[in-house]
Write an enzyme that holds these catalytic residues in place. Structure first.
Site, PDB file in Angstrom:
ATOM      1  N   ARG A 136     -10.216   1.068  55.763  1.00 25.31           N
ATOM      2  CA  ARG A 136     -11.166   0.022  56.146  1.00 25.31           C
ATOM      3  C   ARG A 136     -10.553  -1.346  55.892  1.00 25.31           C
ATOM      4  O   ARG A 136     -10.668  -2.259  56.695  1.00 25.31           O
ATOM      5  CB  ARG A 136     -12.471   0.191  55.364  1.00 25.31           C
ATOM      6  CG  ARG A 136     -13.430   1.237  55.929  1.00 25.31           C
ATOM      7  CD  ARG A 136     -12.776   2.590  56.234  1.00 25.31           C
ATOM      8  NE  ARG A 136     -13.707   3.574  56.722  1.00 25.31           N
ATOM      9  CZ  ARG A 136     -14.295   4.491  55.967  1.00 25.31           C
ATOM     10  NH1 ARG A 136     -14.049   4.558  54.671  1.00 25.31           N
ATOM     11  NH2 ARG A 136     -15.125   5.365  56.515  1.00 25.31           N
ATOM     12  N   GLU A 140     -18.516  14.266  57.310  1.00 32.57           N
ATOM     13  CA  GLU A 140     -19.160  13.414  58.309  1.00 32.57           C
ATOM     14  C   GLU A 140     -18.522  13.537  59.707  1.00 32.57           C
ATOM     15  O   GLU A 140     -18.065  12.569  60.292  1.00 32.57           O
ATOM     16  CB  GLU A 140     -19.120  11.953  57.842  1.00 32.57           C
ATOM     17  CG  GLU A 140     -19.882  11.724  56.555  1.00 32.57           C
ATOM     18  CD  GLU A 140     -19.813  10.294  56.073  1.00 32.57           C
ATOM     19  OE1 GLU A 140     -20.791   9.829  55.440  1.00 32.57           O
ATOM     20  OE2 GLU A 140     -18.788   9.624  56.307  1.00 32.57           O
ATOM     21  N   TRP A 198     -19.183  15.273  46.638  1.00 31.37           N
ATOM     22  CA  TRP A 198     -19.586  13.865  46.668  1.00 31.37           C
ATOM     23  C   TRP A 198     -21.071  13.676  46.948  1.00 31.37           C
ATOM     24  O   TRP A 198     -21.669  12.710  46.486  1.00 31.37           O
ATOM     25  CB  TRP A 198     -18.750  13.101  47.693  1.00 31.37           C
ATOM     26  CG  TRP A 198     -19.089  13.356  49.139  1.00 31.37           C
ATOM     27  CD1 TRP A 198     -18.697  14.409  49.896  1.00 31.37           C
ATOM     28  CD2 TRP A 198     -19.873  12.521  49.996  1.00 31.37           C
ATOM     29  NE1 TRP A 198     -19.191  14.309  51.179  1.00 31.37           N
ATOM     30  CE2 TRP A 198     -19.919  13.147  51.270  1.00 31.37           C
ATOM     31  CE3 TRP A 198     -20.549  11.315  49.825  1.00 31.37           C
ATOM     32  CZ2 TRP A 198     -20.611  12.600  52.347  1.00 31.37           C
ATOM     33  CZ3 TRP A 198     -21.242  10.775  50.911  1.00 31.37           C
ATOM     34  CH2 TRP A 198     -21.262  11.412  52.150  1.00 31.37           C
ATOM     35  N   TYR A 210     -19.163   6.414  42.612  1.00 31.88           N
ATOM     36  CA  TYR A 210     -18.879   5.539  43.747  1.00 31.88           C
ATOM     37  C   TYR A 210     -18.849   4.084  43.279  1.00 31.88           C
ATOM     38  O   TYR A 210     -19.874   3.421  43.200  1.00 31.88           O
ATOM     39  CB  TYR A 210     -19.899   5.769  44.865  1.00 31.88           C
ATOM     40  CG  TYR A 210     -19.432   6.853  45.825  1.00 31.88           C
ATOM     41  CD1 TYR A 210     -18.982   8.081  45.327  1.00 31.88           C
ATOM     42  CD2 TYR A 210     -19.412   6.666  47.189  1.00 31.88           C
ATOM     43  CE1 TYR A 210     -18.528   9.072  46.176  1.00 31.88           C
ATOM     44  CE2 TYR A 210     -18.954   7.658  48.053  1.00 31.88           C
ATOM     45  CZ  TYR A 210     -18.511   8.861  47.536  1.00 31.88           C
ATOM     46  OH  TYR A 210     -18.050   9.834  48.380  1.00 31.88           O
ATOM     47  N   PHE A 211     -17.632   3.611  43.017  1.00 31.52           N
ATOM     48  CA  PHE A 211     -17.468   2.278  42.456  1.00 31.52           C
ATOM     49  C   PHE A 211     -17.568   1.182  43.508  1.00 31.52           C
ATOM     50  O   PHE A 211     -17.419  -0.004  43.183  1.00 31.52           O
ATOM     51  CB  PHE A 211     -16.123   2.177  41.729  1.00 31.52           C
ATOM     52  CG  PHE A 211     -16.016   3.061  40.498  1.00 31.52           C
ATOM     53  CD1 PHE A 211     -17.089   3.825  40.056  1.00 31.52           C
ATOM     54  CD2 PHE A 211     -14.835   3.123  39.782  1.00 31.52           C
ATOM     55  CE1 PHE A 211     -16.993   4.633  38.935  1.00 31.52           C
ATOM     56  CE2 PHE A 211     -14.726   3.927  38.663  1.00 31.52           C
ATOM     57  CZ  PHE A 211     -15.790   4.687  38.232  1.00 31.52           C
ATOM     58  N   ASP A 212     -17.824   1.543  44.756  1.00 32.00           N
ATOM     59  CA  ASP A 212     -18.127   0.517  45.769  1.00 32.00           C
ATOM     60  C   ASP A 212     -19.610   0.154  45.740  1.00 32.00           C
ATOM     61  O   ASP A 212     -20.037  -0.754  46.459  1.00 32.00           O
ATOM     62  CB  ASP A 212     -17.716   0.971  47.168  1.00 32.00           C
ATOM     63  CG  ASP A 212     -18.322   2.318  47.565  1.00 32.00           C
ATOM     64  OD1 ASP A 212     -18.522   3.175  46.690  1.00 32.00           O
ATOM     65  OD2 ASP A 212     -18.576   2.518  48.763  1.00 32.00           O
ATOM     66  N   GLU A 214     -15.137  -0.748  52.836  1.00 33.12           N
ATOM     67  CA  GLU A 214     -15.785  -1.448  53.942  1.00 33.12           C
ATOM     68  C   GLU A 214     -16.070  -2.909  53.595  1.00 33.12           C
ATOM     69  O   GLU A 214     -15.892  -3.798  54.426  1.00 33.12           O
ATOM     70  CB  GLU A 214     -17.101  -0.759  54.311  1.00 33.12           C
ATOM     71  CG  GLU A 214     -16.938   0.584  55.013  1.00 33.12           C
ATOM     72  CD  GLU A 214     -16.954   1.754  54.052  1.00 33.12           C
ATOM     73  OE1 GLU A 214     -17.276   2.870  54.474  1.00 33.12           O
ATOM     74  OE2 GLU A 214     -16.621   1.549  52.868  1.00 33.12           O
TER      75      GLU A 214
END
Length: 763
Positions: free
Chosen positions: A168, A333, A399, A424-426, A476
């Site tokens: 990304r 996905e 996940w 999830y560190f985002d 992202e």
């Protein structure tokens, strides 16, 4: 966790061009050693200190020599085992990756059975040295005084990983090496490198030059959040890739830092960048461009001979570049829309007696696994690879919660836990409105620290299949190395402690001890020039209910600080005990240390409505990723953010029909119930199609109300009001049916929609 015997900071003395530092940094070791005993006395490290290492530990010895030379101008000359002051010795009695470290008056001895253990012993020694050793100093001949001690240490889990998505947003090779060096410092041993996706192909493949000539660059990039309407773009070409020479250099660096790189080549989904370069890899063969915004796309690899030949050729080059045993093949996905209308795909399903398109994906993954096994590699896939049947030798990365990992472990497959709820560190790490834009969610430091990679649902035999855990950074909304660091640190410190030291057995006590070590560790990060997020001096507020009274509690994570607050614009006072609340209130507060303000100012608003003293019950628990406030968040008088669904006030439910029951402490007259739902379809979040209310009257009769909900796509907050004639009651029930499956053609199609519910306001 075992107790650590700690010494206090003694002193720091720097004189002229020669400096001597006397300090005890045992209270800043992260991750925490399994056993440590600090004794009287010290060892002096100076320019006369010499080094000996057994031959197989030569790389480790070179690391230590280079570190001391760069940081303090200490040459660290080599000497014999008999005369050297620092010795790194082979000890077959040590377990894999374990080490012992003994500091006495005359020497420092590190013992290990393998190079990994020796390297970790050196990292502990490094953390015992003053933080200025982390920088390249012009002052030479510096001296450090280290307390005498004994450490016996070993990791709890064999897999201790961190992930970085470079598809990304692309990051130069020098930062990738920095990132790996951070993992090494914290005794993490795997770097999961996400190299391909819809928005960019980042690895040079010699046989397919257009993967990087074309697939590594997109025409423009989305500005702002995906859910903003209209979506805006920067109109700037963006991209980059790593040459094979770059990758060899990074792999060599990682090897010297005892880190194994796991490359990820996404398949069959998240493949639009590759398909943009070679359209024949897609079922419809149409030209597409590299994706310019985030999300999930329908252009996925077609399971035909051209695709398999392409992927085998790509993976052959990848396998030659990366010496580790694993290659990650994604598997997540992957919308099956094109497969459903592809004659070849439907023929494959019939020929191989597959149940459906999920079975076809399993066929796809198994075929790739067979090929990679022939190359001496094992595959890792996201937990979607369970669908349709798991490949025989696959490792599952769980996940979407821990259920996939539980299922895989029960099938006797290796598992790496990395659920959105804890890894999830985002996600946002603070509720402050000035936090940098993130994808969503809420994952504070304490929740990472609370993670236990071994679920309660597994017995002792199946628990052995849990290899460990990793933190993930999807980019992202992360465009610079500074922002990567901000999102990673200090949460990586908590994850490193979970996977090395082991999960907490007493969260409140262990977390307090952890923070006592994090605070001084930040000085080391300062020396390394890491752009970490410092939320140690923030204030957290929460509503308490005691004896039919509402109180408001203020806390700050670290000890030795003072909180001062004002209530409804009153004069500021020192906070000592929870604040009584009996009406609408605005609380403002700040943290002080020795009269100096620390951190950001804090403000919270409590709306005192008729349900605030009630008791709330739910038919299902909120998802672990979105349950920070617990069920009480629904009636605590505090409204969630209007722009972020990831905070303590929004509760998230994935595909569940939700029933909220509220019991009043006494007979109460009510005439309306207001609900709020979050609506962000790009994030798979949908307001429900309807909501209903049932009020139980004192005589046992019921009053019902229902409302249809049809928000516009660009409406983020959906407010619903259920009104009726005033009645007296002691109980009401709210029903919120799930939206259901996400429609085909929308982001997240074929998945359940999320429902996010905020404060239930009763009047």
């Amino acid at each position: 966790m075992k107790k650590v015997i700690l010494f206090l900071l003694v002193s720091v003395l720097i004189i002229g061009c020669k400096s001597e530092t006397t300090t005890d940094l045992t209270n800043a070791l992260i991750p925490k050693p399994q056993q440590i005993e600090v004794m009287d006395g010290t060892f002096t490290l100076d320019n006369k200190t010499t080094l000996f290492a057994d031959q197989e530990f030569e790389v480790v010895a070179n690391f230590l020599s280079g570190f001391l030379q760069m940081g303090a101008g200490i040459p660290m000359e080599k000497a014999s085992e008999e005369t050297a002051q620092i010795k790194i010795l082979k000890d077959a009695a040590q377990a894999m990756e374990a080490y012992s470290l003994i500091v006495s008056e005359n020497n420092i001895i590190i013992k290990a059975s393998d190079a990994s253990g020796a390297f970790y012993g050196v990292q502990t020694l490094r953390q015992l040295l003053p933080v200025f050793f982390e920088t390249q100093n012009n002052i030479h001949n510096q001296t450090a005084v280290i307390p005498q001690l004994k450490i016996q240490d070993a990791p709890k889990f064999p897999y201790r990983g961190m992930h970085l998505d470079v598809s990304r947003h692309f990051f130069p090779k020098e930062f990738i090496k920095e990132y790996i060096s951070y993992l090494a410092l914290l005794k993490m041993n795997y770097f999961h490198w996400h190299l391909t996706d819809d928005q960019g192909w980042r690895i040079e493949i010699l046989q397919y030059p257009d993967l990087t000539n074309n697939g590594a660059y997109r025409d423009e990039t989305l500005i702002g959040h995906y859910n903003e309407n209209p979506q805006l773009f920067d109109r700037k070409r963006y991209g980059g890739f790593y040459t094979q020479e770059d990758i060899k250099e990074i792999v060599e660096f990682a090897t010297k830092h005892n880190v194994t790189i796991i490359p990820e080549i996404e398949m069959p989904g998240h493949a639009q960048a590759a398909i943009s370069a070679y359209p024949e890899l897609c079922c419809n063969g149409k030209d597409v461009k590299v994706a310019t915004k985030w999300g999930v796309f329908e252009n996925i690899f077609c399971p035909n001979q051209k695709t398999f030949a392409f992927l085998e050729n790509v993976l052959t080059e990848v396998a030659e570049l990366f010496p580790g045993e694993y290659i990650h093949i994604g598997g997540d996905e992957a919308p099956k829309v094109q497969w459903k209308t592809c004659a070849h795909c439907q023929k494959l399903i019939k020929e191989h007696n597959l149940k459906d398109e999920k079975g076809l994906q399993s066929y796809f993954i198994k075929k790739i696994e067979t090929f990679l096994n022939s190359k001496g590699k094992k595959i890792i896939g996201w937990d979607e690879i369970l669908e349709g049947g798991l490949a025989p030798n696959a490792t599952v990365m769980s996940w979407r919660g821990t259920s996939g990992g539980i299922e895989a472990a029960k099938q006797k497959h290796p598992v790496i836990m990395t659920p959105t709820s804890h890894a999830y560190f985002d996600y946002y790490q603070s509720e402050n409105s000035d936090e940098p834009l993130a994808i969503g969610g809420y994952l504070p430091l304490k929740k990472v620290f609370s993670f236990n990679p071994i679920p309660d649902e597994l017995d002792a035999a199946d628990s052995k299949f849990i290899l460990g855990a990793q933190g993930n950074i999807w980019t992202e909304y992360i465009a610079t190395k500074e922002q990567v660091e901000y999102m990673v640190f200090p949460r990586i410190l908590a994850m490193s402690e979970v996977v090395w030291s082991g999960p907490s057995e007493n969260l409140e006590e262990d977390y307090a001890n952890f923070l006592l070590r994090v605070e001084p560790f930040l000085e080391r990060l300062d020396a390394l020039r890491v752009n970490y997020a410092n939320h140690l001096y923030e204030i957290e507020g929460r509503v308490l209910k005691e004896d039919d009274k509402v109180l408001y509690e203020l806390t700050t994570p670290t000890s030795g600080k003072e909180i001062r607050y004002s209530l409804n614009a009153s004069e500021e006072k020192i906070y000592k005990t929870p604040i009584p609340i009996s009406k609408d209130a605005v609380i403002k507060a700040r943290v002080y240390k020795v009269g100096k303000v620390l951190g950001r100012p804090f403000t919270d608003t409590i709306h005192y409505h008729k349900g605030i003293l009630g008791k709330v019950h739910l038919n299902v628990n909120p998802h672990a990723s979105y349950s920070a406030g617990g069920k009480e968040a629904l009636i605590n008088g505090i409204q969630g953010s209007n722009s972020r669904y990831g905070d303590k006030e929004w509760l998230g439910f994935w595909g569940d029909d939700v029933e909220i029951s509220i019991d009043f402490p006494e007979e109460t007259e009510v005439n309306s119930v207001a609900l709020r739902f979050y609506n962000a379809n790009g994030q798979w979040i949908y307001a429900p199609k309807k909501a209903s209310l049932c009020v139980e009257l004192l005589d046992g009769n019921l009053v019902s109300s229902e409302v249809a909900i049809a928000p516009k796509n660009d409406t983020t907050i959906v407010e619903v009001l259920l009104e009726f004639e005033a009645v007296k009651t002691k109980k009401l029930l709210i029903k919120v049916p799930s939206f259901g499956m996400i429609p085909e053609g929308s982001q997240g199609s074929e998945n359940n929609a999320w429902t996010f519910i905020d404060e239930v306001v009763i009047k």
